[in-house]
Design a protein around this motif. Structure first.
Motif, PDB file in Angstrom:
ATOM      1  N   ALA A   1      -9.014  -6.065   3.135  1.00 62.39           N
ATOM      2  CA  ALA A   1      -9.818  -6.594   2.025  1.00 62.39           C
ATOM      3  C   ALA A   1     -10.224  -5.476   1.071  1.00 62.39           C
ATOM      4  CB  ALA A   1     -11.047  -7.309   2.576  1.00 62.39           C
ATOM      5  N   MET A   2     -10.596  -4.336   1.622  1.00 63.50           N
ATOM      6  CA  MET A   2     -10.953  -3.193   0.794  1.00 63.50           C
ATOM      7  C   MET A   2      -9.754  -2.722  -0.037  1.00 63.50           C
ATOM      8  SD  MET A   2     -12.095   0.637   1.970  1.00 63.50           S
ATOM      9  CE  MET A   2     -10.416   0.986   2.521  1.00 63.50           C
ATOM     10  N   ALA A   3      -8.587  -2.618   0.614  1.00 58.14           N
ATOM     11  CA  ALA A   3      -7.392  -2.153  -0.082  1.00 58.14           C
ATOM     12  C   ALA A   3      -6.991  -3.119  -1.186  1.00 58.14           C
ATOM     13  CB  ALA A   3      -6.253  -1.969   0.915  1.00 58.14           C
ATOM     14  N   GLU A   4      -7.036  -4.409  -0.900  1.00 59.35           N
ATOM     15  CA  GLU A   4      -6.636  -5.392  -1.906  1.00 59.35           C
ATOM     16  C   GLU A   4      -7.581  -5.409  -3.099  1.00 59.35           C
ATOM     17  OE1 GLU A   4      -4.493  -9.074  -0.838  1.00 59.35           O
ATOM     18  OE2 GLU A   4      -5.483  -8.813   1.109  1.00 59.35           O
ATOM     19  N   ALA A   5      -8.849  -5.083  -2.857  1.00 60.70           N
ATOM     20  CA  ALA A   5      -9.819  -5.076  -3.952  1.00 60.70           C
ATOM     21  C   ALA A   5      -9.485  -4.025  -5.008  1.00 60.70           C
ATOM     22  CB  ALA A   5     -11.222  -4.824  -3.398  1.00 60.70           C
ATOM     23  N   GLU A   6      -8.693  -3.015  -4.625  1.00 63.11           N
ATOM     24  CA  GLU A   6      -8.315  -1.980  -5.593  1.00 63.11           C
ATOM     25  C   GLU A   6      -7.246  -2.448  -6.569  1.00 63.11           C
ATOM     26  OE1 GLU A   6      -7.350   1.755  -3.844  1.00 63.11           O
ATOM     27  OE2 GLU A   6      -9.222   1.907  -2.727  1.00 63.11           O
ATOM     28  N   GLN A   7      -6.533  -3.506  -6.208  1.00 67.07           N
ATOM     29  CA  GLN A   7      -5.508  -4.086  -7.090  1.00 67.07           C
ATOM     30  C   GLN A   7      -4.494  -3.034  -7.550  1.00 67.07           C
ATOM     31  OE1 GLN A   7      -7.988  -6.021 -10.110  1.00 67.07           O
ATOM     32  NE2 GLN A   7      -7.868  -7.930  -8.961  1.00 67.07           N
ATOM     33  N   ALA A   8      -4.012  -2.259  -6.594  1.00 63.10           N
ATOM     34  CA  ALA A   8      -3.028  -1.226  -6.890  1.00 63.10           C
ATOM     35  C   ALA A   8      -1.665  -1.853  -7.199  1.00 63.10           C
ATOM     36  CB  ALA A   8      -2.917  -0.267  -5.709  1.00 63.10           C
ATOM     37  N   ALA A   9      -0.806  -1.060  -7.800  1.00 62.06           N
ATOM     38  CA  ALA A   9       0.535  -1.538  -8.148  1.00 62.06           C
ATOM     39  C   ALA A   9       1.241  -2.076  -6.906  1.00 62.06           C
ATOM     40  CB  ALA A   9       1.347  -0.400  -8.756  1.00 62.06           C
ATOM     41  N   PRO A  10       1.716  -3.315  -6.927  1.00 59.25           N
ATOM     42  CA  PRO A  10       2.264  -3.959  -5.726  1.00 59.25           C
ATOM     43  C   PRO A  10       3.712  -3.569  -5.444  1.00 59.25           C
ATOM     44  CG  PRO A  10       2.267  -5.515  -7.545  1.00 59.25           C
ATOM     45  CD  PRO A  10       1.655  -4.248  -8.073  1.00 59.25           C
ATOM     46  N   VAL A  11       3.899  -2.558  -4.612  1.00 55.71           N
ATOM     47  CA  VAL A  11       5.266  -2.106  -4.301  1.00 55.71           C
ATOM     48  C   VAL A  11       5.588  -2.141  -2.811  1.00 55.71           C
ATOM     49  CG1 VAL A  11       5.398  -0.627  -6.342  1.00 55.71           C
ATOM     50  CG2 VAL A  11       4.551   0.323  -4.193  1.00 55.71           C
ATOM     51  N   ALA A  12       4.578  -2.249  -1.952  1.00 53.87           N
ATOM     52  CA  ALA A  12       4.807  -2.235  -0.504  1.00 53.87           C
ATOM     53  C   ALA A  12       3.929  -3.289   0.147  1.00 53.87           C
ATOM     54  CB  ALA A  12       4.496  -0.850   0.078  1.00 53.87           C
ATOM     55  N   SER A  13       4.467  -3.946   1.157  1.00 53.99           N
ATOM     56  CA  SER A  13       3.809  -5.121   1.742  1.00 53.99           C
ATOM     57  C   SER A  13       2.689  -4.785   2.700  1.00 53.99           C
ATOM     58  CB  SER A  13       4.840  -5.973   2.474  1.00 53.99           C
ATOM     59  OG  SER A  13       5.724  -6.580   1.561  1.00 53.99           O
ATOM     60  N   LEU A  14       1.682  -5.626   2.662  1.00 56.08           N
ATOM     61  CA  LEU A  14       0.671  -5.693   3.712  1.00 56.08           C
ATOM     62  C   LEU A  14       1.224  -6.674   4.741  1.00 56.08           C
ATOM     63  CD1 LEU A  14      -2.285  -5.976   1.212  1.00 56.08           C
ATOM     64  CD2 LEU A  14      -1.874  -4.034   2.731  1.00 56.08           C
ATOM     65  N   TRP A  15       1.645  -6.160   5.866  1.00 55.06           N
ATOM     66  CA  TRP A  15       2.452  -6.947   6.797  1.00 55.06           C
ATOM     67  C   TRP A  15       1.729  -8.212   7.265  1.00 55.06           C
ATOM     68  CZ3 TRP A  15       4.901  -2.677  10.403  1.00 55.06           C
ATOM     69  CH2 TRP A  15       5.733  -1.861   9.615  1.00 55.06           C
ATOM     70  N   GLY A  16       2.518  -9.277   7.328  1.00 55.97           N
ATOM     71  CA  GLY A  16       1.995 -10.545   7.815  1.00 55.97           C
ATOM     72  C   GLY A  16       1.168 -11.300   6.809  1.00 55.97           C
ATOM     73  N   SER A  17       1.145 -10.837   5.543  1.00 55.64           N
ATOM     74  CA  SER A  17       0.278 -11.493   4.558  1.00 55.64           C
ATOM     75  C   SER A  17       1.015 -12.091   3.373  1.00 55.64           C
ATOM     76  CB  SER A  17      -0.749 -10.487   4.035  1.00 55.64           C
ATOM     77  OG  SER A  17      -0.140  -9.550   3.154  1.00 55.64           O
ATOM     78  N   GLY A  18       2.222 -11.601   3.094  1.00 59.68           N
ATOM     79  CA  GLY A  18       2.921 -12.041   1.902  1.00 59.68           C
ATOM     80  C   GLY A  18       2.422 -11.384   0.628  1.00 59.68           C
ATOM     81  N   ARG A  19       1.564 -10.372   0.771  1.00 55.60           N
ATOM     82  CA  ARG A  19       1.002  -9.696  -0.397  1.00 55.60           C
ATOM     83  C   ARG A  19       1.371  -8.214  -0.374  1.00 55.60           C
ATOM     84  NH1 ARG A  19      -3.001 -13.147   1.351  1.00 55.60           N
ATOM     85  NH2 ARG A  19      -4.301 -11.517   2.270  1.00 55.60           N
ATOM     86  N   LYS A  20       1.280  -7.570  -1.568  1.00 55.70           N
ATOM     87  CA  LYS A  20       1.689  -6.179  -1.687  1.00 55.70           C
ATOM     88  C   LYS A  20       0.595  -5.339  -2.331  1.00 55.70           C
ATOM     89  CE  LYS A  20       6.698  -6.986  -2.048  1.00 55.70           C
ATOM     90  NZ  LYS A  20       7.941  -6.636  -2.793  1.00 55.70           N
ATOM     91  N   THR A  21       0.698  -4.041  -2.131  1.00 60.75           N
ATOM     92  CA  THR A  21      -0.192  -3.069  -2.748  1.00 60.75           C
ATOM     93  C   THR A  21       0.596  -1.763  -2.923  1.00 60.75           C
ATOM     94  OG1 THR A  21      -2.361  -1.999  -2.574  1.00 60.75           O
ATOM     95  CG2 THR A  21      -1.147  -2.330  -0.518  1.00 60.75           C
ATOM     96  N   SER A  22      -0.088  -0.682  -3.173  1.00 63.12           N
ATOM     97  CA  SER A  22       0.575   0.613  -3.279  1.00 63.12           C
ATOM     98  C   SER A  22       1.059   1.080  -1.912  1.00 63.12           C
ATOM     99  CB  SER A  22      -0.397   1.655  -3.843  1.00 63.12           C
ATOM    100  OG  SER A  22      -1.475   1.850  -2.936  1.00 63.12           O
ATOM    101  N   ILE A  23       1.944   2.061  -1.900  1.00 64.26           N
ATOM    102  CA  ILE A  23       2.387   2.624  -0.623  1.00 64.26           C
ATOM    103  C   ILE A  23       1.204   3.195   0.147  1.00 64.26           C
ATOM    104  CG2 ILE A  23       3.649   4.557   0.411  1.00 64.26           C
ATOM    105  CD1 ILE A  23       5.924   4.012  -1.449  1.00 64.26           C
TER     106      ILE A  23
END
Length: 466
Positions: A61-83
């Motif tokens: 939740a903390m990482a997603e709140a940063e809304q970083a460029a979506p290039v690498a997956s948060l496993w098991g979520s279908g969502r992406k963030t920075s490496i």
């Protein structure tokens, strides 16, 4: 400030950096390749299950709140963030339930760091094959475990967690290899990583932050490699510097020769082992010794009057503190709780460390009848036997039964097989992956060195949980 003491070992950081930068798939022996296939499957299972747990979800939740460029997956979520944020979350997930692989001498769980790092870069780049992944993993495993070997158990005794300290070198080498760093920037990546090493062992007695040590090490290693790739400089002798170096700062009794002993000939990667129990590795021999006694004598928990367990000084310090129901982490690190669930359930796996079990009066009753002591014979055998245990059971009908295990299951001396790890994987991920995806991941890991791309593997671990 300077020191008059000579360097611990001249040019060790440089030599490890050169090794990692120049490593090719063709250099890696079959045994190490096979170990990486097994570790990939094991680590993915740890990460996917760990991603479902509340401590990982808070980090996510903390990482997603940063809304970083979506290039690498948060496993098991279908969502992406920075490496960097992806490996922070996925690395935390990998260490989230005490299931991740273990290199005995270094006390490093490299899989929960290297696998998220390497796969994040593979996903971003989109053009990796299976052998590229193996090379990035081996670079991280080989460098990080050698750093841990050289730090010795002294680092742990001083209160540092090897996962957060030596673990940064796993990540820096894997990320550096992913970025194709030459020897000089790789040396700077290691030199930057050393300044980011951290993690305190007091976290074992209940804090969520122990899980975070792996994720933070993964993220720090990524930052280190990315900075080095931008000509940012680090401490070029970070490992061997006599003042303020990694070994001189974190260890009272370093063995610097272990950094480069047999480098390129002796593969630490091939010594990685796996956990059959969802608990700290140090208590596995004790759990199996109790299991042996109970099965051999057809005993039930109700038959036990008391249990005495002799362990090494390290295991005693690490795991034989008074048990209190203060969280899953504490239960997984505690010798007494582990023995109690083995006595009652016959296993110490995912269900046994559910929050609802931690204060079970039946378990607490047996915990009160368990005594641990430092076994002088085991301690005299030296560090290689720090996981050994002697268990003595007194039964209610007056019998006294003893069994000693010197080498835990999953250790280099008493390994579990790739089939055993597959069995574990299937049980770990059954709650978060469909049967067909489980079968597919097993197949992909088994054929990793022949895969022309990693698209299928990445899509499965990245997709939202079933």
């Amino acid at each position: 400030m300077s020191s008059s003491q000579p360097p611990l070992l001249t040019n060790a950081t440089r030599d490890l950096a050169r090794f990692a930068a120049q490593l090719r798939y063709e250099d890696i022996p079959t045994e190490a390749v096979d170990r990486m296939k097994t570790s990939l499957l094991d680590s993915i299972g740890c990460c996917l299950y760990g991603a479902t747990l509340p401590w990982t979800q808070r980090v996510q939740a903390m990482a997603e709140a940063e809304q970083a460029a979506p290039v690498a997956s948060l496993w098991g979520s279908g969502r992406k963030t920075s490496i960097a944020n992806a490996v922070l979350v996925n690395g935390t997930a990998g260490h989230a339930f005490e299931l991740d692989d273990i290199h005995k001498e270094s006390i490093v769980h490299a899989g929960s760091i290297a696998v998220p790092v390497a796969l994040a870069y593979a996903e971003r780049d989109g053009n990796w094959n299976g052998r590229d992944l193996i090379v990035s993993l081996v670079a991280g495993y080989e460098i990080g475990t050698r750093v841990g070997n050289a730090a010795t158990m002294s680092l742990f005794y001083r209160g540092f967690h090897p996962q957060g300290t030596s673990g940064v070198f796993v990540a820096a080498a894997s990320a550096g290899k992913a970025l194709k760093l030459d020897a000089d920037p790789m040396q700077h990546a290691l030199g930057i990583a050393g300044s980011q090493a951290g993690g305190l062992m007091a976290a074992q007695e209940g804090a969520m932050v122990k899980r975070f040590h792996a994720g933070r090490a993964a993220q720090s290693g990524v930052y280190s490699a990315e900075l080095a790739n931008r000509d940012f400089t680090g401490i070029v002798d970070v490992l061997e510097a006599s003042y303020g170096g990694y070994l001189s700062s974190y260890s009272d009794k370093p063995n610097a020769a272990r950094l480069t002993d047999g480098l390129g000939d002796v593969w630490e990667t091939a010594k990685v082992g796996y956990k059959p129990h969802a608990s700290v590795t140090s208590i596995h021999a004790a759990l199996d010794a109790l299991t042996h006694i109970m099965r051999s004598n057809d005993l039930k928990a109700a038959d036990l009057a008391s249990i005495r367990v002799g362990v090494s000084h390290m295991t005693y310090v690490h795991c034989a503190w008074e048990y209190k129901a203060q969280g899953v982490t504490a239960a997984q690190m505690n010798l007494y709780y582990g023995l109690a669930v083995i006595a009652h359930d016959g296993v110490a796996f995912v269900d046994q460390y559910d929050e609802k079990r931690l204060s079970d009066p039946v378990l607490l009753d047996l915990v009160a009848r368990i005594q641990a002591y430092e076994d002088a014979e085991i301690e005299a055998m030296g560090p290689a036997f720090r996981h050994a245990a002697t268990v003595t059971v007194k039964t209610r009908d007056g019998r006294e039964l003893t069994h000693r295990i010197l080498n835990r299951r999953g250790s280099p001396e008493n390994p579990i097989s790739a089939d055993d790890v597959e069995y574990k994987f299937r049980n770990v991920v059954r709650s978060c992956l469909s049967a067909d995806k489980i079968d597919r991941l097993v197949e992909l890991a088994r054929r990793l060195d022949t895969l022309s791309n990693l698209d299928d593997l990445i899509s499965i671990v990245s997709a939202p949980r079933a």
